[in-house]
Scaffold this motif. Structure first.
Motif, short mmCIF file in Angstrom:
data_model
loop_
_atom_site.label_atom_id
_atom_site.label_comp_id
_atom_site.label_asym_id
_atom_site.label_seq_id
_atom_site.Cartn_x
_atom_site.Cartn_y
_atom_site.Cartn_z
N THR A 178 26.99 51.82 39.23
CA THR A 178 25.82 51.12 38.21
C THR A 178 24.83 51.97 38.28
N TYR A 179 24.65 53.35 39.24
CA TYR A 179 23.60 53.94 38.98
C TYR A 179 23.69 55.06 38.16
N PRO A 180 22.66 55.36 37.18
CA PRO A 180 22.79 56.28 36.03
C PRO A 180 22.98 57.71 36.50
N ARG A 181 22.37 57.97 37.82
CA ARG A 181 22.32 59.18 38.38
C ARG A 181 24.00 59.84 38.78
N GLN A 183 26.53 60.37 37.55
CA GLN A 183 27.31 61.22 36.44
C GLN A 183 28.74 61.75 36.66
N LYS A 184 28.93 62.26 37.80
CA LYS A 184 30.18 62.81 38.25
C LYS A 184 31.34 61.79 38.23
N ALA A 185 30.68 60.64 39.10
CA ALA A 185 31.70 59.41 39.56
C ALA A 185 32.10 58.69 37.94
N HIS A 186 31.01 58.83 36.94
CA HIS A 186 31.42 58.24 35.74
C HIS A 186 32.33 59.01 34.92
N ARG A 187 32.20 60.30 35.01
CA ARG A 187 33.26 61.35 34.34
C ARG A 187 34.66 60.91 35.04
N ASN A 209 22.64 49.14 41.48
CA ASN A 209 21.38 49.52 40.85
C ASN A 209 20.39 48.52 40.48
N GLY A 210 19.33 48.61 40.99
CA GLY A 210 18.41 47.28 40.70
C GLY A 210 18.20 46.35 41.75
N TYR A 211 19.28 46.31 42.64
CA TYR A 211 19.21 45.29 43.69
C TYR A 211 19.21 46.24 45.00
N THR A 230 31.78 49.54 30.38
CA THR A 230 30.82 50.51 29.40
C THR A 230 31.20 51.85 29.38
N ILE A 231 31.32 52.36 30.80
CA ILE A 231 31.63 53.67 31.13
C ILE A 231 32.89 53.99 30.41
N ARG A 232 33.86 53.18 30.27
CA ARG A 232 35.23 53.49 29.87
C ARG A 232 35.61 53.25 28.32
N SER A 233 34.35 52.50 27.79
CA SER A 233 34.61 51.89 26.24
C SER A 233 35.49 51.00 26.27
#
Ligand SMILES: [Zn+2]
Length: 259
Positions: A178-181, A183-187, A209-211, A230-233
């Motif tokens: 959930t953290y925008p930073r 990026q590697k985990a998102h990919r 993130n946010g909590y 969201t990350i996987r559409s």
């Protein structure tokens, strides 16, 4: 329906709010909880709670980060403990290469003994692998471990992910995505097959993130699912259904003996 594949709801911090939390989770469709043990002294309380809450499942084991008070005698008792109600796995077990972790020789000895117990009982494992993916994989291969499980809080590379998946594991995806930073985990997450991951919170740790600074609970699971979607559409209902299916496939005892 959602399942939290890794939450420490037996911890004392939940004692005065566990009943209320279970009600709120039900209202939010979070209806299954895998609670892995950490130390030998935690096993009896976890067994009581698993009897109390029919939506809980347990894993028993000795967590690598908390081995300071452990003895090999406790591993002799692990097999018997895994005959208890609601057991779906051995865990959480593994290797922790954090700077202040327990001596690695000791960790390796406990890990391999606990893998032997899981093999003897034909149970999957809940893996804790902090900065140790390659070493954990080496141990699994040496043990010829065949029963799969979950790599909790996976944050490795695509290559490491593939090695665990090919070895029969799914990856535990939690609040870090959930953290925008991240990026590697998102990919890595975006490229995974639908069959290869489950959702987890690691409550009470790993806030979203946010909590930050707040107690994490399984109520975070729908938010993690939304981030994954969201990350996987993909749509979130599909993520919820697929990750539940994945969990039931990896832990085949989940629905055995349910009330
Ligand atoms: Zn844990």
């Amino acid at each position: 329906m959602y399942i939290d594949s890794h939450c420490h709801l037996d911890f004392d911090v939940f004692d005065d709010q566990r009943d209320a939390l279970m009600l709120r989770c039900a209202e939010h469709d979070v209806s299954g909880f895998l609670v892995p043990a950490t130390t030998y002294s935690s096993w009896s309380k976890l067994a009581l709670l698993v009897n109390k809450y029919p939506q809980w499942r347990a894993a028993y084991g000795l967590h690598p980060y908390f081995l300071a008070g452990a003895t090999m005698d406790q591993i002799e008792l692990l097999g018997d403990q895994c005959e208890a109600q609601g057991v779906v796995a051995v865990g959480e077990i593994g290797l922790d290469c954090w700077p202040n972790a327990v001596d690695m020789t000791l960790q390796l000895a406990y890990f391999s003994r606990q893998l032997s117990v899981a093999s003897a009982l034909q149970l999957p494992v809940v893996l804790h692998a902090r900065k140790s993916y390659d070493l954990v994989m080496k141990c699994l291969k040496e043990a010829k471990f065949k029963h799969g499980g979950v790599v909790h809080a996976f944050n490795g590379s695509a290559e490491q992910a593939k090695r665990f998946i090919d070895f029969g594991f799914v990856l535990g995806i939690g609040g870090t995505i959930t953290y925008p930073r991240a990026q590697k985990a998102h990919r890595v997450l975006a490229a995974l097959n639908d069959l290869d991951f489950v959702l987890e919170t690691d409550s009470p740790d790993m806030p979203l993130n946010g909590y930050q600074g707040r107690l994490n609970t399984p109520l975070s699971i729908p938010l993690i699912a939304q981030s994954v979607a969201t990350i996987r559409s993909e749509n979130v209902e599909r993520i919820a259904a697929q990750t539940c299916d994945n969990l039931l496939r990896v832990f085949p005892k989940w629905n055995e003996g349910v009330l």
